[in-house]
Scaffold this motif. Structure first.
Motif, mmCIF file in Angstrom:
data_model
loop_
_atom_site.group_PDB
_atom_site.id
_atom_site.type_symbol
_atom_site.label_atom_id
_atom_site.label_comp_id
_atom_site.label_asym_id
_atom_site.label_seq_id
_atom_site.Cartn_x
_atom_site.Cartn_y
_atom_site.Cartn_z
ATOM 1 N N SER A 377 0.811 -1.216 0.000
ATOM 2 C CA SER A 377 0.000 0.000 0.000
ATOM 3 C C SER A 377 0.848 1.272 0.000
ATOM 4 O O SER A 377 0.311 2.375 0.032
ATOM 5 C CB SER A 377 -0.923 0.010 1.233
ATOM 6 O OG SER A 377 -0.165 0.013 2.427
ATOM 7 N N PHE A 378 2.180 1.132 -0.051
ATOM 8 C CA PHE A 378 3.040 2.310 -0.068
ATOM 9 C C PHE A 378 2.940 3.045 -1.400
ATOM 10 O O PHE A 378 2.787 2.430 -2.459
ATOM 11 C CB PHE A 378 4.503 1.903 0.153
ATOM 12 C CG PHE A 378 4.824 1.436 1.546
ATOM 13 C CD1 PHE A 378 3.894 1.497 2.572
ATOM 14 C CD2 PHE A 378 6.079 0.920 1.842
ATOM 15 C CE1 PHE A 378 4.192 1.065 3.853
ATOM 16 C CE2 PHE A 378 6.397 0.480 3.116
ATOM 17 C CZ PHE A 378 5.438 0.551 4.118
ATOM 18 N N GLU A 379 3.045 4.362 -1.328
ATOM 19 C CA GLU A 379 3.021 5.170 -2.550
ATOM 20 C C GLU A 379 4.284 4.890 -3.360
ATOM 21 O O GLU A 379 5.395 4.825 -2.817
ATOM 22 C CB GLU A 379 2.954 6.655 -2.201
ATOM 23 C CG GLU A 379 2.831 7.564 -3.419
ATOM 24 C CD GLU A 379 2.728 9.032 -3.023
ATOM 25 O OE1 GLU A 379 2.773 9.882 -3.930
ATOM 26 O OE2 GLU A 379 2.617 9.308 -1.816
ATOM 27 N N ASP A 380 4.123 4.722 -4.668
ATOM 28 C CA ASP A 380 5.245 4.359 -5.530
ATOM 29 C C ASP A 380 5.171 5.172 -6.831
ATOM 30 O O ASP A 380 4.501 4.773 -7.777
ATOM 31 C CB ASP A 380 5.202 2.860 -5.835
ATOM 32 C CG ASP A 380 6.462 2.370 -6.530
ATOM 33 O OD1 ASP A 380 7.415 3.162 -6.647
ATOM 34 O OD2 ASP A 380 6.493 1.195 -6.936
ATOM 35 N N PRO A 381 5.863 6.303 -6.892
ATOM 36 C CA PRO A 381 5.739 7.188 -8.054
ATOM 37 C C PRO A 381 6.562 6.763 -9.262
ATOM 38 O O PRO A 381 6.411 7.350 -10.340
ATOM 39 C CB PRO A 381 6.243 8.529 -7.506
ATOM 40 C CG PRO A 381 7.246 8.140 -6.460
ATOM 41 C CD PRO A 381 6.710 6.888 -5.832
ATOM 42 N N TYR A 382 7.395 5.752 -9.118
ATOM 43 C CA TYR A 382 8.296 5.403 -10.217
ATOM 44 C C TYR A 382 7.721 4.301 -11.094
ATOM 45 O O TYR A 382 7.006 3.410 -10.633
ATOM 46 C CB TYR A 382 9.670 4.982 -9.670
ATOM 47 C CG TYR A 382 10.392 6.130 -9.002
ATOM 48 C CD1 TYR A 382 11.132 7.042 -9.748
ATOM 49 C CD2 TYR A 382 10.294 6.330 -7.627
ATOM 50 C CE1 TYR A 382 11.773 8.102 -9.137
ATOM 51 C CE2 TYR A 382 10.937 7.397 -7.006
ATOM 52 C CZ TYR A 382 11.671 8.279 -7.769
ATOM 53 O OH TYR A 382 12.300 9.337 -7.166
ATOM 54 N N THR A 383 8.036 4.377 -12.391
ATOM 55 C CA THR A 383 7.506 3.426 -13.360
ATOM 56 C C THR A 383 8.358 2.165 -13.416
ATOM 57 O O THR A 383 9.494 2.134 -12.925
ATOM 58 C CB THR A 383 7.466 4.051 -14.759
ATOM 59 O OG1 THR A 383 8.827 4.282 -15.201
ATOM 60 C CG2 THR A 383 6.712 5.360 -14.754
ATOM 61 N N HIS A 384 7.816 1.138 -14.044
ATOM 62 C CA HIS A 384 8.578 -0.098 -14.239
ATOM 63 C C HIS A 384 9.807 0.177 -15.106
ATOM 64 O O HIS A 384 10.860 -0.441 -14.893
ATOM 65 C CB HIS A 384 7.704 -1.169 -14.886
ATOM 66 C CG HIS A 384 8.423 -2.461 -15.102
ATOM 67 N ND1 HIS A 384 8.654 -3.361 -14.078
ATOM 68 C CD2 HIS A 384 8.994 -2.996 -16.226
ATOM 69 C CE1 HIS A 384 9.327 -4.399 -14.567
ATOM 70 N NE2 HIS A 384 9.530 -4.206 -15.848
ATOM 71 N N GLU A 385 9.663 1.104 -16.043
ATOM 72 C CA GLU A 385 10.803 1.450 -16.909
ATOM 73 C C GLU A 385 11.941 2.056 -16.078
ATOM 74 O O GLU A 385 13.119 1.750 -16.318
ATOM 75 C CB GLU A 385 10.366 2.418 -18.000
ATOM 76 C CG GLU A 385 9.507 1.799 -19.103
ATOM 77 C CD GLU A 385 8.104 1.455 -18.634
ATOM 78 O OE1 GLU A 385 7.486 0.549 -19.250
ATOM 79 O OE2 GLU A 385 7.632 2.065 -17.640
#
Length: 471
Positions: A377-385
């Protein structure tokens, strides 16, 4: 009165094993029905599957590597990463046709995935041809559950029934003849925010040392050349036991068993790795010169967010002590790339740690969210790329380090354990530090100790020549 954690397998399970011998023979019209067991995931799962195989053999079953000829198919599953779960779903789906062709086929799923309620529900709703589902806590009840599934014809599901006990006396069929797994404890109390293991494996339970040592002596007497002690965190061994013992003492006791063999272990948690443990390794030549010490991330900020209970400084303190006491030590580790909120600065700190330590090799993973863990549930602003780019950078760095480390071994003579045939005329051997050495030789050398002179280095493996000396 407090219940004893270590107990013997209930007698009724032995009775079920006896009954199933005749029942399975009648069901499949053969004295030796064939069972296919496939294991996903860690060495602990492999050890669990060896128990399941042992019970199946006691029932009169014959093990097979061919699903097409199997009467019983069992998948022992892993929940640590999404990719492992996807493989299970894909392979279970592929069994639908086989079940249609052979209605008497019994398909069973067990292990860590089955301890997750949403997974068990998906299996029940989407794969109606799966006849038996059970979790990690009831492996000792496998005979009872199989008996119920076979005699009633009803789907059997048993999960989430952890009684906090640890059952001994389960039959074991080991996969190897000279390398073997020996669990010393089960479960985990650490609750890292990204990890599902404590939820599917339960709390820590240690086996009594006398039982472990008896099993280890039996393995040595049977010709095993390497015994690997297993636990989710072996450095927690001893908690909850009435005897006053910790892992360094246990490790030394196993190494003190008479015979020519190596002892290795996994996995150590950095928060519990002690200088006493390092001293025991340094002072006992039978213990592998290999320490797997997962650091996961080089950022103190993220280590706290991961609930790892150590800092980079503490990690480096034990690493530096280990390097000082054991100059030929091979260090390996796990690294998570892309943990939720990992910044470029956090990632660069991970690379800095890798450069400083110069690991022999790394097991690297892009973060995979697990349902039911806090990190999901943590916020994750980064993309898989973004994460894939970082992973590529990390792998390139480790490749350079590994090439440097293996190049430094050229010209040295190492004692190796010959493990398998790589290809015609070429064998894979392994040093006491866990590095693979390709050598010329015949299959009759497999399972023996030899000495190899290192003649060539590649990124992750070596090439060498056997000198024919065994001692």
């Amino acid at each position: 009165m407090e219940k004893k954690v270590n107990e013997w397998i209930p007698e009724e399970q032995t009775e079920y094993i006896s009954l199933l011998g005749d029942i399975l023979s009648e069901r499949y019209h053969t004295d030796h029905p064939k069972a296919f067991v496939h294991t996903y995931g860690c060495q602990q799962n492999v050890a669990d599957s060896e128990k399941i195989k042992g019970m199946l053999i006691e029932m009169g079953c014959e093990l097979t590597e061919d699903k097409e000829e199997a009467d019983i198919i069992l998948f022992n599953t892993c929940a640590v990463r999404e990719h492992a779960e996807d493989r299970v779903f894909g392979n279970v789906g592929a069994l639908k046709t086989l079940k249609r062709q052979k209605p008497s086929l019994l398909i069973a799923l067990c292990g860590c995935m089955m301890e997750q309620e949403h997974i068990a529900e998906k299996i029940y709703k989407s794969y109606p041809y799966v006849g038996l589902v059970f979790g990690t806590h009831v492996i000792h009840r496998f005979p009872e559950l199989l008996f119920h599934a076979v005699t009633t014809g009803k789907r059997t599901v048993e999960r989430g029934t952890d009684d906090g006990k640890l059952y001994e006396g389960i039959p074991i069929h080991r996969d190897g003849s000279f390398k073997g797994w020996l669990p010393v404890m089960y479960g985990c109390d650490n609750f890292c925010t990204y990890c599902i293991v404590p939820y599917v494996r339960g709390r820590e339970r240690s086996r009594e040392s006398a039982v472990i040592l008896t099993e280890a002596k039996g393995m040595v007497q049977s010709g095993y050349k390497e015994i690997t002690l297993l636990g989710q965190n072996v450095n927690s061994y001893g908690k909850g036991l009435s005897e006053n013992i910790r892992f360094p003492q246990l490790l030394k006791s196993v190494a003190d068993i008479e015979g020519d063999f190596w002892v290795s272990f996994m996995t150590s948690h950095p928060k519990d790795a002690s200088k006493e443990l390092i001293d025991v390794i340094a002072e006992n030549p039978k213990i592998s010169r290999h320490l797997h010490l997962p650091f996961q991330c080089g950022s103190d900020r993220l280590l706290k967010k991961m609930n790892r209970h150590y800092t980079v400084e503490k990690y480096m303190d034990i690493v530096n002590y280990a390097k000082e006491r054991i100059p030929d030590l091979a260090l390996t580790s796990d690294v998570i790339v892309g943990f939720p909120g990992e910044t470029e600065e956090d990632f660069q700190q991970t690379l800095d740690l890798i450069r400083t330590v110069e690991f022999t090799s790394l097991f690297t993973f892009i973060y995979s969210p697990r349902v039911g863990t806090p990190a999901a549930s943590f916020e994750d602003p980064y993309t898989h790329e973004d994460k894939a780019r970082r992973m590529g950078e990390l792998l390139k760095l480790q490749e350079q380090i590994s090439a440097k480390r293996t190049a430094a071994m050229v010209g040295k003579v190492c004692r190796v354990l010959v493990e398998e045939q790589a290809r015609e005329g070429v064998l894979n051997a392994r040093t006491q530090g866990g590095v693979v050495v390709e050598v010329a030789g015949t299959p009759d050398l497999i399972g023996t100790f030899r000495y190899a002179k290192i003649t060539e280095a590649r990124n992750f493996i070596l090439r060498g020549e056997l000198d024919g000396v065994t001692e």
